[in-house]
Design an enzyme around this catalytic site. Structure first.
Site, PDB file in Angstrom:
ATOM      1  N   SER A  85       0.875  -1.167   0.000  1.00  0.00           N
ATOM      2  CA  SER A  85       0.000   0.000   0.000  1.00  0.00           C
ATOM      3  C   SER A  85       0.918   1.225   0.000  1.00  0.00           C
ATOM      4  O   SER A  85       2.139   1.105   0.161  1.00  0.00           O
ATOM      5  CB  SER A  85      -0.862   0.005   1.265  1.00  0.00           C
ATOM      6  OG  SER A  85      -0.011   0.081   2.420  1.00  0.00           O
TER       7      SER A  85
ATOM      8  N   ASP B 198      -1.182  -1.361  -4.101  1.00  0.00           N
ATOM      9  CA  ASP B 198      -2.541  -1.627  -3.631  1.00  0.00           C
ATOM     10  C   ASP B 198      -3.253  -0.317  -3.300  1.00  0.00           C
ATOM     11  O   ASP B 198      -2.689   0.549  -2.625  1.00  0.00           O
ATOM     12  CB  ASP B 198      -2.465  -2.513  -2.381  1.00  0.00           C
ATOM     13  CG  ASP B 198      -3.780  -3.182  -2.047  1.00  0.00           C
ATOM     14  OD1 ASP B 198      -4.635  -3.306  -2.938  1.00  0.00           O
ATOM     15  OD2 ASP B 198      -3.937  -3.611  -0.882  1.00  0.00           O
ATOM     16  N   HIS B 199      -4.459  -0.151  -3.773  1.00  0.00           N
ATOM     17  CA  HIS B 199      -5.275   1.042  -3.494  1.00  0.00           C
ATOM     18  C   HIS B 199      -4.497   2.328  -3.746  1.00  0.00           C
ATOM     19  O   HIS B 199      -4.422   3.216  -2.890  1.00  0.00           O
ATOM     20  CB  HIS B 199      -5.817   1.003  -2.060  1.00  0.00           C
ATOM     21  CG  HIS B 199      -6.878  -0.020  -1.861  1.00  0.00           C
ATOM     22  ND1 HIS B 199      -8.171   0.147  -2.288  1.00  0.00           N
ATOM     23  CD2 HIS B 199      -6.824  -1.258  -1.315  1.00  0.00           C
ATOM     24  CE1 HIS B 199      -8.872  -0.937  -1.998  1.00  0.00           C
ATOM     25  NE2 HIS B 199      -8.078  -1.802  -1.421  1.00  0.00           N
TER      26      HIS B 199
ATOM     27  N   GLY C  69      -9.455  -6.201   6.798  1.00  0.00           N
ATOM     28  CA  GLY C  69      -9.304  -6.473   8.224  1.00  0.00           C
ATOM     29  C   GLY C  69     -10.167  -7.633   8.688  1.00  0.00           C
ATOM     30  O   GLY C  69     -10.635  -8.453   7.894  1.00  0.00           O
TER      31      GLY C  69
ATOM     32  N   HIS D   5     -10.873  -8.352  -2.734  1.00  0.00           N
ATOM     33  CA  HIS D   5     -10.100  -7.755  -1.642  1.00  0.00           C
ATOM     34  C   HIS D   5     -10.618  -8.301  -0.317  1.00  0.00           C
ATOM     35  O   HIS D   5     -11.729  -8.809  -0.226  1.00  0.00           O
ATOM     36  CB  HIS D   5     -10.249  -6.230  -1.662  1.00  0.00           C
ATOM     37  CG  HIS D   5      -9.438  -5.556  -2.714  1.00  0.00           C
ATOM     38  ND1 HIS D   5      -8.392  -4.706  -2.438  1.00  0.00           N
ATOM     39  CD2 HIS D   5      -9.506  -5.613  -4.071  1.00  0.00           C
ATOM     40  CE1 HIS D   5      -7.857  -4.266  -3.564  1.00  0.00           C
ATOM     41  NE2 HIS D   5      -8.530  -4.802  -4.572  1.00  0.00           N
TER      42      HIS D   5
ATOM     43  N   GLY E  60      -9.387 -10.857   1.646  1.00  0.00           N
ATOM     44  CA  GLY E  60      -9.477 -12.321   1.644  1.00  0.00           C
ATOM     45  C   GLY E  60      -9.399 -12.969   3.009  1.00  0.00           C
ATOM     46  O   GLY E  60      -9.818 -14.113   3.183  1.00  0.00           O
TER      47      GLY E  60
ATOM     48  N   ASN F  12      -3.779  -9.924   3.473  1.00  0.00           N
ATOM     49  CA  ASN F  12      -2.858  -9.075   4.229  1.00  0.00           C
ATOM     50  C   ASN F  12      -2.984  -9.332   5.728  1.00  0.00           C
ATOM     51  O   ASN F  12      -2.041  -9.771   6.382  1.00  0.00           O
ATOM     52  CB  ASN F  12      -3.129  -7.592   3.915  1.00  0.00           C
ATOM     53  CG  ASN F  12      -2.165  -6.657   4.633  1.00  0.00           C
ATOM     54  OD1 ASN F  12      -1.075  -7.063   5.030  1.00  0.00           O
ATOM     55  ND2 ASN F  12      -2.544  -5.407   4.792  1.00  0.00           N
TER      56      ASN F  12
END
Length: 287
Positions: A49, A84-85, A178, A207, A209, A231
């Site tokens: 990120s 990411d993002h 999260g 996203h 997962g 993550n």
């Protein structure tokens, strides 16, 4: 050598499996991910990120470390390095730094502005042989300051973005970043199915997962998901293993305080988590 994520994801969608994207946070994370991918003969997408990139001393540092580690560890499986993002500015910084893939998260823009910025980045990435991920419908939860309330994307808007020529599409289907709360309603497969029907061969991205039940993961893959982001689960595994090592007093025994010893249980825990996910996603042996 880094590669675009395009080929690995096209093969994954056609083969009804998914490639895991694993966020990296430091040298141990990166090494664990690369070695596990090699051992499992699986393609892999490493990702940071913008917050993690800053923590790791910048995108150029990240790209240089990953490229050098691929060479030193003799990694032969396909590896993509992905943002990411990404913000609009962050995408350009990663392009300059040598990433092989980026995600432009324009989900918070009005759809017309999201389309315009995405179209611009499609052309830039195409010229550099990079893959590009776009997002429609915000993903719930918070990740490095990026907050989404969690919503189901409009399938028509998904088609509008997909038709611009992006490599892969992340669409909100009730998933969150999260830990998932106990009252989580689950993934909206009705939305996913509608998106899949309108976007055709476009690899879809899931996203958040971590915490999604295995049966939902497998059903999502059957409906066109070819990339799954992990993550939080690796972070939790690392933290639990490191806590255990310290609570058992091993850091106080002999040279147990040596960072190479202190961080090793967490390193092994990350490897175990990644292997478990690769087996679940079906990417083992698909390099």
């Amino acid at each position: 050598m880094l590669v675009s994520a395009k080929d690995m994801l096209v093969k994954a969608k056609a083969g009804k499996y998914a490639v895991g994207q694993f966020n990296i946070n430091n040298l141990e994370w990166t090494k664990a991910a690369l070695l596990t991918a090699q051992e499992c003969n699986s393609p892999i997408i490493l990702c940071v990120s913008e917050g993690a990139g800053k923590y790791m001393a910048g995108f150029k540092t990240v790209a240089s470390m990953v490229k050098a580690m691929i060479e030193e560890l003799k990694i032969t499986v396909p590896v993509a390095l992905h943002l990411d993002h990404g913000t609009y500015d962050g995408c350009y910084k990663c392009i300059e730094a040598g990433f092989s893939s980026i995600m432009f998260d324009g989900s918070h823009y009005p759809i017309d502005e999201n389309v315009a910025k995405t179209k611009e980045l499609v052309e830039v990435c195409a010229g550099k042989g990079m893959s590009l991920e776009a997002e429609v419908g915000s993903i719930g939860g918070e990740e490095d300051g990026v907050i989404g309330k969690g919503e189901c994307a409009d399938p028509t808007e998904c088609k509008q973005i997909a038709d611009l020529g992006v490599t892969m599409l992340a669409a909100g289907i009730g998933n969150i970043h999260g830990k998932y709360p106990e009252n989580w309603e689950g993934l909206s497969f009705e939305t996913l199915d509608a998106i899949q029907k309108l976007t055709g061969d476009m690899p879809l991205v899931l996203h958040g997962g971590t915490g999604i039940p295995e049966d939902m993961i497998k059903k999502a893959i059957s409906l066109g998901v070819a990339k799954i982001n992990v993550n939080t689960e690796c972070q939790l595994s690392f933290a639990a293993a490191t806590r255990k090592y310290i609570e058992e007093g091993k850091d106080l025994s002999g040279k147990g305080f040596d960072p190479r010893k202190l961080l090793n249980p967490g390193f092994e825990a990350i490897k175990a988590t990644i292997k478990e996910k690769m087996e679940l996603f079906g990417s083992v042996g698909k390099a």
